[in-house]
Design a protein around this motif. Structure first.
Motif, short mmCIF file in Angstrom:
data_model
loop_
_atom_site.label_atom_id
_atom_site.label_comp_id
_atom_site.label_asym_id
_atom_site.label_seq_id
_atom_site.Cartn_x
_atom_site.Cartn_y
_atom_site.Cartn_z
N ALA A 15 0.83 -1.20 0.00
CA ALA A 15 0.00 0.00 0.00
C ALA A 15 0.86 1.26 0.00
CB ALA A 15 -0.93 0.00 1.21
N VAL A 16 1.92 1.25 0.80
CA VAL A 16 2.81 2.42 0.87
C VAL A 16 3.51 2.63 -0.47
CG1 VAL A 16 4.90 3.33 1.94
CG2 VAL A 16 3.12 2.32 3.36
N VAL A 17 4.01 1.56 -1.07
CA VAL A 17 4.69 1.67 -2.37
C VAL A 17 3.73 2.20 -3.43
CG1 VAL A 17 5.73 0.31 -4.24
CG2 VAL A 17 6.44 -0.05 -1.89
N SER A 18 2.50 1.73 -3.40
CA SER A 18 1.51 2.18 -4.37
C SER A 18 1.22 3.68 -4.22
CB SER A 18 0.23 1.37 -4.19
OG SER A 18 -0.76 1.81 -5.06
N VAL A 19 1.08 4.12 -2.99
CA VAL A 19 0.80 5.54 -2.75
C VAL A 19 2.01 6.39 -3.12
CG1 VAL A 19 0.24 7.24 -0.98
CG2 VAL A 19 -0.96 5.07 -1.02
N LEU A 20 3.21 5.90 -2.83
CA LEU A 20 4.42 6.64 -3.21
C LEU A 20 4.56 6.75 -4.73
CD1 LEU A 20 7.04 5.35 -0.62
CD2 LEU A 20 5.98 7.62 -0.73
N LYS A 21 4.13 5.73 -5.43
CA LYS A 21 4.12 5.77 -6.90
C LYS A 21 3.19 6.87 -7.39
CE LYS A 21 3.06 2.92 -10.90
NZ LYS A 21 2.50 1.65 -11.34
N GLU A 22 2.03 6.99 -6.77
CA GLU A 22 1.10 8.04 -7.14
C GLU A 22 1.67 9.42 -6.81
OE1 GLU A 22 -1.61 7.91 -8.89
OE2 GLU A 22 -1.58 5.74 -9.03
N ALA A 23 2.41 9.52 -5.71
CA ALA A 23 3.04 10.79 -5.35
C ALA A 23 4.07 11.19 -6.40
CB ALA A 23 3.70 10.68 -3.98
N LYS A 24 4.85 10.22 -6.87
CA LYS A 24 5.84 10.51 -7.91
C LYS A 24 5.16 10.93 -9.20
CE LYS A 24 9.91 9.05 -10.33
NZ LYS A 24 9.68 10.02 -11.33
#
Length: 77
Positions: A15-24
């Motif tokens: 979940a954290v990786v997915s959200v960080l991808k959206e942030a990028k």
């Protein structure tokens, strides 16, 4: 059982990786405020994976027709 799955460290990490991808993605598109919101969600998602799931769902609702228009552009004429 669902609570155990959502609360697992693997699910939280994903979940954290997915959200960080959206942030990028937001940063690359020049949407700095959205990027900051996603970074905040990523921090919260480590503790509560449900927050990331809800954020991803809201994002897909907000984007709505964007994904359909991209698919239409890639199809041959």
């Amino acid at each position: 059982m669902l609570k155990k799955l959502i609360g697992s460290s693997a699910t939280r990490s994903l979940a954290v990786v997915s959200v960080l991808k959206e942030a990028k993605r937001s940063l690359d598109r020049g949407k700095h405020l959205r990027m900051l919101v996603f970074l905040g969600i990523a921090v919260l998602a480590w503790k509560w994976a449900v927050i990331a799931l809800v954020a991803q769902g809201l994002l897909s609702l907000i984007r709505g027709g964007d994904s359909n228009s991209r698919n239409a552009d890639s199809s041959p004429v």
